[in-house]
Design a protein around this motif. Sequence first.
Motif, PDB file in Angstrom:
ATOM      1  N   GLU A  20      -4.425 -20.134  21.641  1.00 44.78           N
ATOM      2  CA  GLU A  20      -4.084 -20.115  23.232  1.00 44.78           C
ATOM      3  C   GLU A  20      -2.654 -20.375  23.192  1.00 44.78           C
ATOM      4  O   GLU A  20      -2.014 -19.458  24.108  1.00 44.78           O
ATOM      5  CB  GLU A  20      -4.920 -20.974  24.127  1.00 44.78           C
ATOM      6  CG  GLU A  20      -6.564 -20.809  24.166  1.00 44.78           C
ATOM      7  CD  GLU A  20      -7.042 -21.471  25.250  1.00 44.78           C
ATOM      8  OE1 GLU A  20      -6.532 -22.363  25.754  1.00 44.78           O
ATOM      9  OE2 GLU A  20      -8.430 -21.378  25.185  1.00 44.78           O
ATOM     10  N   SER A  21      -2.118 -21.355  22.415  1.00 45.89           N
ATOM     11  CA  SER A  21      -0.816 -21.550  22.716  1.00 45.89           C
ATOM     12  C   SER A  21       0.266 -20.622  22.114  1.00 45.89           C
ATOM     13  O   SER A  21       1.175 -20.259  22.397  1.00 45.89           O
ATOM     14  CB  SER A  21      -0.387 -22.829  21.749  1.00 45.89           C
ATOM     15  OG  SER A  21      -1.093 -23.824  22.574  1.00 45.89           O
ATOM     16  N   CYS A  22      -0.240 -19.745  20.783  1.00 47.87           N
ATOM     17  CA  CYS A  22       0.189 -18.705  20.542  1.00 47.87           C
ATOM     18  C   CYS A  22       0.389 -17.697  21.442  1.00 47.87           C
ATOM     19  O   CYS A  22       1.232 -16.875  21.494  1.00 47.87           O
ATOM     20  CB  CYS A  22      -0.654 -18.349  19.010  1.00 47.87           C
ATOM     21  SG  CYS A  22       0.090 -16.535  18.336  1.00 47.87           S
ATOM     22  N   ILE A  23      -0.685 -17.191  21.939  1.00 44.14           N
ATOM     23  CA  ILE A  23      -0.696 -15.998  22.920  1.00 44.14           C
ATOM     24  C   ILE A  23       0.134 -16.375  24.255  1.00 44.14           C
ATOM     25  O   ILE A  23       0.932 -15.500  24.695  1.00 44.14           O
ATOM     26  CB  ILE A  23      -2.202 -15.840  23.546  1.00 44.14           C
ATOM     27  CG1 ILE A  23      -3.243 -15.421  22.361  1.00 44.14           C
ATOM     28  CG2 ILE A  23      -2.200 -14.803  24.489  1.00 44.14           C
ATOM     29  CD1 ILE A  23      -4.510 -15.146  22.606  1.00 44.14           C
ATOM     30  N   ALA A  24       0.122 -17.658  24.675  1.00 41.24           N
ATOM     31  CA  ALA A  24       0.847 -17.953  25.955  1.00 41.24           C
ATOM     32  C   ALA A  24       2.404 -17.749  25.277  1.00 41.24           C
ATOM     33  O   ALA A  24       3.055 -17.329  26.134  1.00 41.24           O
ATOM     34  CB  ALA A  24       0.615 -19.511  26.245  1.00 41.24           C
ATOM     35  N   SER A  25       2.725 -18.353  24.215  1.00 34.88           N
ATOM     36  CA  SER A  25       4.259 -18.304  23.977  1.00 34.88           C
ATOM     37  C   SER A  25       4.587 -16.682  23.752  1.00 34.88           C
ATOM     38  O   SER A  25       5.912 -16.500  23.838  1.00 34.88           O
ATOM     39  CB  SER A  25       4.420 -18.873  22.627  1.00 34.88           C
ATOM     40  OG  SER A  25       3.885 -18.213  21.417  1.00 34.88           O
ATOM     41  N   VAL A  26       3.790 -15.911  23.255  1.00 34.81           N
ATOM     42  CA  VAL A  26       4.037 -14.417  23.454  1.00 34.81           C
ATOM     43  C   VAL A  26       4.013 -13.969  25.098  1.00 34.81           C
ATOM     44  O   VAL A  26       5.288 -13.250  25.199  1.00 34.81           O
ATOM     45  CB  VAL A  26       3.135 -13.630  22.674  1.00 34.81           C
ATOM     46  CG1 VAL A  26       3.396 -12.159  22.709  1.00 34.81           C
ATOM     47  CG2 VAL A  26       3.030 -14.192  21.114  1.00 34.81           C
ATOM     48  N   GLN A  27       3.299 -14.090  25.602  1.00 38.95           N
ATOM     49  CA  GLN A  27       3.487 -13.824  27.184  1.00 38.95           C
ATOM     50  C   GLN A  27       4.561 -14.424  27.827  1.00 38.95           C
ATOM     51  O   GLN A  27       5.058 -13.652  28.894  1.00 38.95           O
ATOM     52  CB  GLN A  27       2.156 -14.456  27.845  1.00 38.95           C
ATOM     53  CG  GLN A  27       0.932 -13.580  27.324  1.00 38.95           C
ATOM     54  CD  GLN A  27      -0.332 -14.161  27.706  1.00 38.95           C
ATOM     55  OE1 GLN A  27      -0.360 -15.080  28.473  1.00 38.95           O
ATOM     56  NE2 GLN A  27      -1.523 -13.324  27.834  1.00 38.95           N
ATOM     57  N   GLN A  28       5.034 -15.399  27.495  1.00 40.43           N
ATOM     58  CA  GLN A  28       6.243 -16.301  28.130  1.00 40.43           C
ATOM     59  C   GLN A  28       7.525 -15.653  27.414  1.00 40.43           C
ATOM     60  O   GLN A  28       8.801 -15.829  27.971  1.00 40.43           O
ATOM     61  CB  GLN A  28       6.079 -17.686  28.124  1.00 40.43           C
ATOM     62  CG  GLN A  28       5.042 -18.271  28.633  1.00 40.43           C
ATOM     63  CD  GLN A  28       4.908 -19.585  28.097  1.00 40.43           C
ATOM     64  OE1 GLN A  28       5.420 -20.294  27.237  1.00 40.43           O
ATOM     65  NE2 GLN A  28       3.635 -20.298  28.625  1.00 40.43           N
ATOM     66  N   GLN A  29       7.571 -14.635  26.769  1.00 37.15           N
ATOM     67  CA  GLN A  29       9.011 -14.362  26.017  1.00 37.15           C
ATOM     68  C   GLN A  29       9.643 -13.350  27.159  1.00 37.15           C
ATOM     69  O   GLN A  29       8.980 -12.671  27.880  1.00 37.15           O
ATOM     70  CB  GLN A  29       8.450 -13.293  24.960  1.00 37.15           C
ATOM     71  CG  GLN A  29       8.193 -13.971  23.653  1.00 37.15           C
ATOM     72  CD  GLN A  29       9.211 -14.895  23.285  1.00 37.15           C
ATOM     73  OE1 GLN A  29      10.301 -14.788  22.881  1.00 37.15           O
ATOM     74  NE2 GLN A  29       8.720 -16.351  23.309  1.00 37.15           N
ATOM     75  N   ASN A  30      11.059 -13.195  27.191  1.00 36.06           N
ATOM     76  CA  ASN A  30      11.732 -12.694  28.050  1.00 36.06           C
ATOM     77  C   ASN A  30      11.966 -11.137  27.617  1.00 36.06           C
ATOM     78  O   ASN A  30      12.841 -10.541  28.150  1.00 36.06           O
ATOM     79  CB  ASN A  30      13.132 -13.320  28.284  1.00 36.06           C
ATOM     80  CG  ASN A  30      13.921 -13.450  27.047  1.00 36.06           C
ATOM     81  OD1 ASN A  30      13.764 -13.060  26.156  1.00 36.06           O
ATOM     82  ND2 ASN A  30      14.711 -14.822  27.403  1.00 36.06           N
ATOM     83  N   TYR A  31      11.394 -10.918  26.562  1.00 39.86           N
ATOM     84  CA  TYR A  31      11.496  -9.363  25.976  1.00 39.86           C
ATOM     85  C   TYR A  31      10.667  -8.549  26.602  1.00 39.86           C
ATOM     86  O   TYR A  31       9.507  -8.819  26.748  1.00 39.86           O
ATOM     87  CB  TYR A  31      11.484  -9.509  24.493  1.00 39.86           C
ATOM     88  CG  TYR A  31      11.841  -8.183  24.048  1.00 39.86           C
ATOM     89  CD1 TYR A  31      13.123  -8.247  23.525  1.00 39.86           C
ATOM     90  CD2 TYR A  31      10.949  -7.017  23.579  1.00 39.86           C
ATOM     91  CE1 TYR A  31      13.580  -6.847  22.880  1.00 39.86           C
ATOM     92  CE2 TYR A  31      11.238  -5.880  23.225  1.00 39.86           C
ATOM     93  CZ  TYR A  31      12.818  -5.799  22.818  1.00 39.86           C
ATOM     94  OH  TYR A  31      13.251  -4.794  22.087  1.00 39.86           O
ATOM     95  N   PRO A  32      11.111  -7.377  27.407  1.00 35.15           N
ATOM     96  CA  PRO A  32      10.321  -6.552  28.459  1.00 35.15           C
ATOM     97  C   PRO A  32       9.414  -5.726  27.771  1.00 35.15           C
ATOM     98  O   PRO A  32       8.092  -5.570  28.246  1.00 35.15           O
ATOM     99  CB  PRO A  32      11.387  -5.857  29.225  1.00 35.15           C
ATOM    100  CG  PRO A  32      12.304  -6.022  28.158  1.00 35.15           C
ATOM    101  CD  PRO A  32      12.508  -6.907  27.451  1.00 35.15           C
ATOM    102  N   SER A  33       9.677  -5.156  26.411  1.00 37.04           N
ATOM    103  CA  SER A  33       8.672  -3.982  25.874  1.00 37.04           C
ATOM    104  C   SER A  33       8.170  -4.828  24.850  1.00 37.04           C
ATOM    105  O   SER A  33       8.345  -4.506  23.783  1.00 37.04           O
ATOM    106  CB  SER A  33       9.624  -2.995  25.327  1.00 37.04           C
ATOM    107  OG  SER A  33      10.462  -2.429  26.358  1.00 37.04           O
ATOM    108  N   LEU A  34       6.790  -5.341  24.960  1.00 34.89           N
ATOM    109  CA  LEU A  34       6.131  -6.074  24.359  1.00 34.89           C
ATOM    110  C   LEU A  34       4.739  -6.054  24.390  1.00 34.89           C
ATOM    111  O   LEU A  34       4.345  -6.044  25.511  1.00 34.89           O
ATOM    112  CB  LEU A  34       6.802  -7.703  24.479  1.00 34.89           C
ATOM    113  CG  LEU A  34       5.962  -8.622  23.575  1.00 34.89           C
ATOM    114  CD1 LEU A  34       6.387  -8.591  22.114  1.00 34.89           C
ATOM    115  CD2 LEU A  34       6.448 -10.104  24.132  1.00 34.89           C
TER     116      LEU A  34
END
Length: 294
Positions: A20-34
């Motif tokens: 869950e922390s892994c997924i959340a850390s990806v979702q919080q990235q400021n990179y838009p095309s992800l």
Amino acid sequence: MNVSKRVLVGTLFSGENELESCIASVQQQNYPSLEQIVIKNLPNKEAHDTLYKIFMNFSHKFDYFIKLDADMVFKSTDAIETMISFFARDPNLDHLEMAVDDRFSNSLIMGVHVFSNRVQWVASQEKLFVDYNPQIPGKHLRLWEQPAPLVDHCPNPSPFQAYHFGVHRALKAFQPLQLEVNYIQARKQWRLLKKVWHHFLQTQDPRLGLCILGAEQVINREIDLTHIDYTNPQLQAKFQEFKTLEPGALEEVLLPTWGNLTKREFRHLIQTIPRASLWIIKKLYSKFSGQNGE
């Protein structure tokens, strides 16, 4: 940097506590095309082979691929942007490895991988070192220094996850059932296990003790490569025998064999000499002659 470049994060999950922390850390990235894809509960080799096939099959859709395992968590919201910036500065870069902050050993280890869409993986029969190097047409960069580490590795492992980590790393160090010994990996993984042992003595975290216990069972040939997957019932049964031990009891069990690591390491390496070349024997002799305990 051209943020229109598309990135796919590929994550392998086998029960790690940090998903869950892994997924959340990806979702919080400021990179838009992800985007992120999570491959769940496949055997170790099948999971890696599946991930690399996905990367190649989607090379027309994505510019870069990041292998971020389920036990890895980005430290900041600009981590992916920082990674992709290396490729923006060098168009010939195809494979970036960055050290991660490993909480088991309290040290930096490799690592998180970023690939360009030009990378190709060739099928392999290897069952232990399944994270094999791909074919790259351009450059490879391995980074230990800043801005690494951008990722925490195993910041909150479950007890069984810690036990499995020790098993997995010890299999890579001792390589039972392997026809040829990969001595570079053997030395690297042994050094890592020694760091985990010392970290356990410092912190008395029972998860670190369970990690070393799993490694010890590999050394004693109670566990081999056939038990490597999280869902293996024999591995689960071995863990159940010791999961409730307190740190003091774990230390008492492990101290007789882990108390003198230099002697233990030398004995193991000597036992592998029949599979070694002459230069390895000479190197071992020069390294350990006159060397006292660590």
